[in-house]
Motif scaffolding. Structure first.
Motif, mmCIF file in Angstrom:
data_model
loop_
_atom_site.group_PDB
_atom_site.id
_atom_site.type_symbol
_atom_site.label_atom_id
_atom_site.label_comp_id
_atom_site.label_asym_id
_atom_site.label_seq_id
_atom_site.Cartn_x
_atom_site.Cartn_y
_atom_site.Cartn_z
ATOM 1 N N ALA A 71 -16.600 5.773 7.526
ATOM 2 C CA ALA A 71 -16.701 6.114 6.103
ATOM 3 C C ALA A 71 -16.274 7.547 5.886
ATOM 4 C CB ALA A 71 -18.125 5.908 5.596
ATOM 5 N N ILE A 72 -15.802 7.804 4.692
ATOM 6 C CA ILE A 72 -15.521 9.167 4.252
ATOM 7 C C ILE A 72 -16.022 9.309 2.824
ATOM 8 C CG2 ILE A 72 -13.224 8.709 3.289
ATOM 9 C CD1 ILE A 72 -12.355 11.438 4.393
ATOM 10 N N SER A 73 -16.538 10.485 2.522
ATOM 11 C CA SER A 73 -16.952 10.809 1.170
ATOM 12 C C SER A 73 -16.438 12.211 0.888
ATOM 13 C CB SER A 73 -18.483 10.759 1.050
ATOM 14 O OG SER A 73 -18.907 10.831 -0.291
ATOM 15 N N PHE A 74 -15.837 12.414 -0.290
ATOM 16 C CA PHE A 74 -15.178 13.700 -0.538
ATOM 17 C C PHE A 74 -15.256 14.076 -2.008
ATOM 18 C CE2 PHE A 74 -12.030 10.305 -0.719
ATOM 19 C CZ PHE A 74 -11.353 10.550 -1.914
ATOM 20 N N GLY A 75 -15.023 15.363 -2.281
ATOM 21 C CA GLY A 75 -15.056 15.829 -3.656
ATOM 22 C C GLY A 75 -14.213 17.073 -3.849
ATOM 23 N N ILE A 76 -13.789 17.276 -5.091
ATOM 24 C CA ILE A 76 -13.013 18.451 -5.475
ATOM 25 C C ILE A 76 -13.813 19.212 -6.532
ATOM 26 C CG2 ILE A 76 -10.846 19.310 -6.464
ATOM 27 C CD1 ILE A 76 -9.587 16.604 -5.644
ATOM 28 N N VAL A 77 -14.030 20.492 -6.293
ATOM 29 C CA VAL A 77 -14.774 21.338 -7.227
ATOM 30 C C VAL A 77 -13.810 22.334 -7.848
ATOM 31 C CG1 VAL A 77 -16.615 23.050 -7.460
ATOM 32 C CG2 VAL A 77 -16.933 21.069 -5.953
ATOM 33 N N VAL A 78 -13.830 22.430 -9.163
ATOM 34 C CA VAL A 78 -12.978 23.365 -9.895
ATOM 35 C C VAL A 78 -13.836 24.096 -10.923
ATOM 36 C CG1 VAL A 78 -10.975 23.652 -11.401
ATOM 37 C CG2 VAL A 78 -10.941 21.908 -9.601
ATOM 38 N N ASP A 79 -13.819 25.404 -10.847
ATOM 39 C CA ASP A 79 -14.546 26.230 -11.829
ATOM 40 C C ASP A 79 -15.985 25.769 -12.010
ATOM 41 O OD1 ASP A 79 -12.110 27.479 -12.110
ATOM 42 O OD2 ASP A 79 -11.583 26.424 -13.959
ATOM 43 N N GLY A 80 -16.628 25.463 -10.906
ATOM 44 C CA GLY A 80 -18.042 25.124 -10.961
ATOM 45 C C GLY A 80 -18.370 23.689 -11.294
ATOM 46 N N GLU A 81 -17.374 22.826 -11.373
ATOM 47 C CA GLU A 81 -17.610 21.421 -11.704
ATOM 48 C C GLU A 81 -17.015 20.513 -10.631
ATOM 49 O OE1 GLU A 81 -19.393 20.333 -14.219
ATOM 50 O OE2 GLU A 81 -19.704 22.308 -15.130
ATOM 51 N N LYS A 85 -14.289 12.816 -7.254
ATOM 52 C CA LYS A 85 -15.044 12.427 -6.068
ATOM 53 C C LYS A 85 -14.746 10.967 -5.767
ATOM 54 C CE LYS A 85 -19.202 11.264 -8.774
ATOM 55 N NZ LYS A 85 -20.663 11.492 -8.914
ATOM 56 N N ASN A 86 -14.861 10.613 -4.500
ATOM 57 C CA ASN A 86 -14.662 9.219 -4.116
ATOM 58 C C ASN A 86 -15.152 9.031 -2.686
ATOM 59 O OD1 ASN A 86 -13.990 6.566 -4.410
ATOM 60 N ND2 ASN A 86 -11.785 6.875 -4.627
ATOM 61 N N SER A 87 -15.257 7.776 -2.299
ATOM 62 C CA SER A 87 -15.699 7.420 -0.950
ATOM 63 C C SER A 87 -14.986 6.151 -0.518
ATOM 64 C CB SER A 87 -17.224 7.180 -0.911
ATOM 65 O OG SER A 87 -17.934 8.300 -1.349
ATOM 66 N N TYR A 88 -14.837 6.009 0.798
ATOM 67 C CA TYR A 88 -14.273 4.796 1.391
ATOM 68 C C TYR A 88 -15.091 4.418 2.620
ATOM 69 C CZ TYR A 88 -10.142 5.407 -1.557
ATOM 70 O OH TYR A 88 -9.297 5.542 -2.627
ATOM 71 N N LYS A 96 -22.931 -3.397 6.267
ATOM 72 C CA LYS A 96 -21.812 -3.268 5.330
ATOM 73 C C LYS A 96 -22.236 -2.502 4.058
ATOM 74 C CE LYS A 96 -18.542 -5.649 7.482
ATOM 75 N NZ LYS A 96 -19.137 -5.714 8.823
ATOM 76 N N THR A 97 -22.937 -1.394 4.272
ATOM 77 C CA THR A 97 -23.374 -0.560 3.152
ATOM 78 C C THR A 97 -22.230 0.346 2.725
ATOM 79 O OG1 THR A 97 -25.625 -0.532 4.054
ATOM 80 C CG2 THR A 97 -25.090 1.102 2.351
ATOM 81 N N PRO A 98 -21.729 0.184 1.503
ATOM 82 C CA PRO A 98 -20.586 0.999 1.071
ATOM 83 C C PRO A 98 -20.978 2.475 0.930
ATOM 84 C CG PRO A 98 -20.902 -0.909 -0.368
ATOM 85 C CD PRO A 98 -22.127 -0.789 0.464
ATOM 86 N N ALA A 99 -20.088 3.334 1.351
ATOM 87 C CA ALA A 99 -20.294 4.768 1.160
ATOM 88 C C ALA A 99 -20.109 5.119 -0.307
ATOM 89 C CB ALA A 99 -19.303 5.559 2.006
ATOM 90 N N THR A 100 -20.937 6.033 -0.791
ATOM 91 C CA THR A 100 -20.787 6.580 -2.136
ATOM 92 C C THR A 100 -20.934 8.092 -2.039
ATOM 93 O OG1 THR A 100 -23.120 6.637 -2.812
ATOM 94 C CG2 THR A 100 -21.959 4.517 -3.012
ATOM 95 N N THR A 101 -20.653 8.766 -3.129
ATOM 96 C CA THR A 101 -20.798 10.226 -3.099
ATOM 97 C C THR A 101 -22.266 10.640 -3.196
ATOM 98 O OG1 THR A 101 -20.393 10.316 -5.491
ATOM 99 C CG2 THR A 101 -18.508 10.678 -4.024
ATOM 100 N N ALA A 102 -23.176 9.657 -3.334
ATOM 101 C CA ALA A 102 -24.613 9.932 -3.245
ATOM 102 C C ALA A 102 -25.145 9.643 -1.847
ATOM 103 C CB ALA A 102 -25.377 9.104 -4.279
#
Length: 527
Positions: A71-81, A85-88, A96-102
């Motif tokens: 699994a991978i989970s990732f995010g992009i932060v710009v100017d504090g926000e 975000k997404n996960s695979y 078979k628990t899907p990855a999420t950004t939580a």
């Protein structure tokens, strides 16, 4: 936007505030409200960044497949926000628990900056000094045997910057998470093997961060985990971020795996011992959703500004964390992910890495790796952007892909770093200087120049140089805007029909600042 800032600055006076020094004494400080932070000049910057998301998503997705990440989970932060975000993949392959950004991943050595932030918070409160010998807080260190007779005592700053002289201890340190403080003190009692005397070299040490965890516990009177939770994580809204995997809801916990013999083999998760300090080097468990808040706080420290302080530590302390305290490398042949050669130099900060490339770009980052996990976050303060990625494969490589994503984002969105607007005094001195040129009439009586100026720049040479260049330039078409290097130094272009001239000057530390250095030169006209 600049006009409104200047209007606000014009009606503000000099503000005074009180701070506490390292001894706990109240001291008065003041600041000049006319200071102008650097700003982004492209009003469509965010919209341009959004056009890159599909490409960036595919980069992370392909990275997951190419590197056998469950699994991978990732995010992009710009100017504090957290703007994307997404996960695979799966955090639990069997279920078979899907990855999420939580989903909550162990982020390993990304924990280290939280440890250093806690140390700085205690320092800011006057409860310790970074150059204190560590034995003041861990008496067992008083009796350690150093490799040389002239070795200094290990300080807290040595521990924060991997400069204590301990040997690099990956992957040995990865297996110590469950050790108690009793184990740690017994380890010290048997003497520590040094690779260098303290203070002379960089060498990555998990042991040094375990000792910081012990110091936080000793000074705060709380378990270091509880101190960090209460005073750093909770104020940032990081409510599910923790150190002990047993505290995580099963459906949120990412299991760790090792890719071996063409299949995934589950790794045994290590507990974070409640009476141990080793977790300070790598036990934290977090999600992309929550870690983004921590990244945003780091980015908020740049540029220095006059906004109210509302973070768990002062913004100046965050900037101190980003300072390159211990140089650790130079690579003239470094190749970026797109194959271009671009030299880099690197250093270690406080629980963070610093890198500067051949294009003058600065990166602040830290990776994490443990059995079952690999992660990294990387921010570019001058660009206001950052990326973070977690994977649940042993030592999953995230540094290269994060660098590639940032490089792609900058190129595709044509991003530029913040630009520093000229201060009021720079603009004033520029206008005053132009009234004297090219003849320097009554310059010595103008009161614009510092006492060193005319002894360093004889008036007859100044006159001849500027008169000759202005004559060569022909008719003056335009005097371009001031390009500030900082509040008291910069340059501007004088455009002539035949040639252009660049005029550079720097101001003195006097109040008001006066011109102490000046240069004029011919530059090529841009076509």
């Amino acid at each position: 936007m600049r006009t409104s800032f200047l209007a606000l600055a014009a009606i503000l006076a000099i503000f005074s505030c009180n701070e506490t020094d390292q001894k706990g004494t109240m001291v008065s400080t003041s600041f000049d409200s006319s200071y102008q932070p650097a700003m982004f000049t492209d009003p469509n910057r965010l919209e341009k960044i959004k056009t890159t998301f599909a490409v960036i998503d595919s980069l992370y997705k392909n990275h997951t497949t190419d590197n056998h990440l469950p699994a991978i989970s990732f995010g992009i932060v710009v100017d504090g926000e957290l703007v994307y975000k997404n996960s695979y993949g799966y955090t639990d392959i069997e279920k078979k628990t899907p990855a999420t950004t939580a989903s909550l991943f162990r982020i390993a050595s990304m924990s280290k900056s939280f440890t250093c932030m806690a140390i700085l918070k205690l320092r800011d409160e006057g409860k310790l000094n970074l150059d204190d010998p560590a034995y003041l807080y861990i008496p067992e260190l008083r009796n350690i045997k150093y490799p040389t007779a002239d070795a200094p005592h290990i300080t807290i700053r040595h521990l924060m910057t991997h400069g204590a002289g301990f040997p690099e201890d990956n992957p040995w340190g990865d297996r110590q998470l469950a050790d108690t403080d009793k184990d740690l003190m017994e380890f010290i009692g048997k003497q520590i093997s040094f690779s260098n005397p303290p203070g002379i070299a960089y060498e990555y040490s998990n042991l040094g961060f375990a000792l910081q965890g012990k110091i936080i516990t000793k000074v705060s009177g709380m378990r270091y985990q509880d101190y960090i939770k209460q005073f750093i994580l909770e104020p940032l809204g990081m409510k599910t971020t923790t150190y002990e995997y047993a505290d995580v809801a099963p459906d949120k916990l990412a299991h760790g795996y090792r890719w071996l013999n063409e299949k995934w083999n589950e790794e045994t998760l290590l507990h974070d011992t409640k009476d141990g300090s080793w977790g300070a080097m790598g036990s934290m468990i977090s999600s992309i959703d929550e870690f983004a808040a921590y990244m945003s706080f780091h980015l908020s420290a740049w540029p220095p500004n006059n906004a109210a302080e509302n973070g768990p530590v002062k913004r100046s302390s965050v900037r101190e964390m980003h300072h390159p305290w211990r140089w650790n490398g130079f690579n003239p042949n470094y190749k970026f992910p797109d194959g271009r050669n671009c030299a880099i130099t690197s250093a270690y900060c406080y629980g963070l890495g610093w890198m500067n490339d051949c294009e003058g770009r600065t990166y602040i980052a830290h990776s994490g790796g443990l059995p079952g996990f690999g992660s990294q976050w990387r921010i570019m303060p001058d660009y206001g952007i950052g990326v973070v990625a977690f994977g649940n494969r042993t030592y999953a490589p995230m540094g290269g892909i994060n660098l590639r994503v940032l490089d792609t984002l900058i190129k595709m969105a044509s991003l530029q770093p913040r630009q520093l607007a000229p201060s009021k005094i720079l603009e004033q001195r520029k206008n005053e200087l132009m009234k004297l040129l090219p003849n320097w009439t009554n310059a010595e009586q103008s009161g614009l120049f510092a006492e060193n100026f005319f002894p360093d720049y004889p008036i007859d040479i100044l006159k001849k140089q500027s008169i000759d260049l202005f004559a060569k330039a022909g008719k003056i078409i335009a005097v371009k805007e001031m390009k500030a290097e900082n509040q008291l130094r910069g340059s501007f272009i004088v455009e002539g029909t035949n040639i252009n001239m660049e005029i550079y000057f720097t101001l003195s530390p006097e109040n008001p600042p006066l011109i102490q250095e000046y240069h004029i030169r011919e530059i090529a006209k841009q076509k």
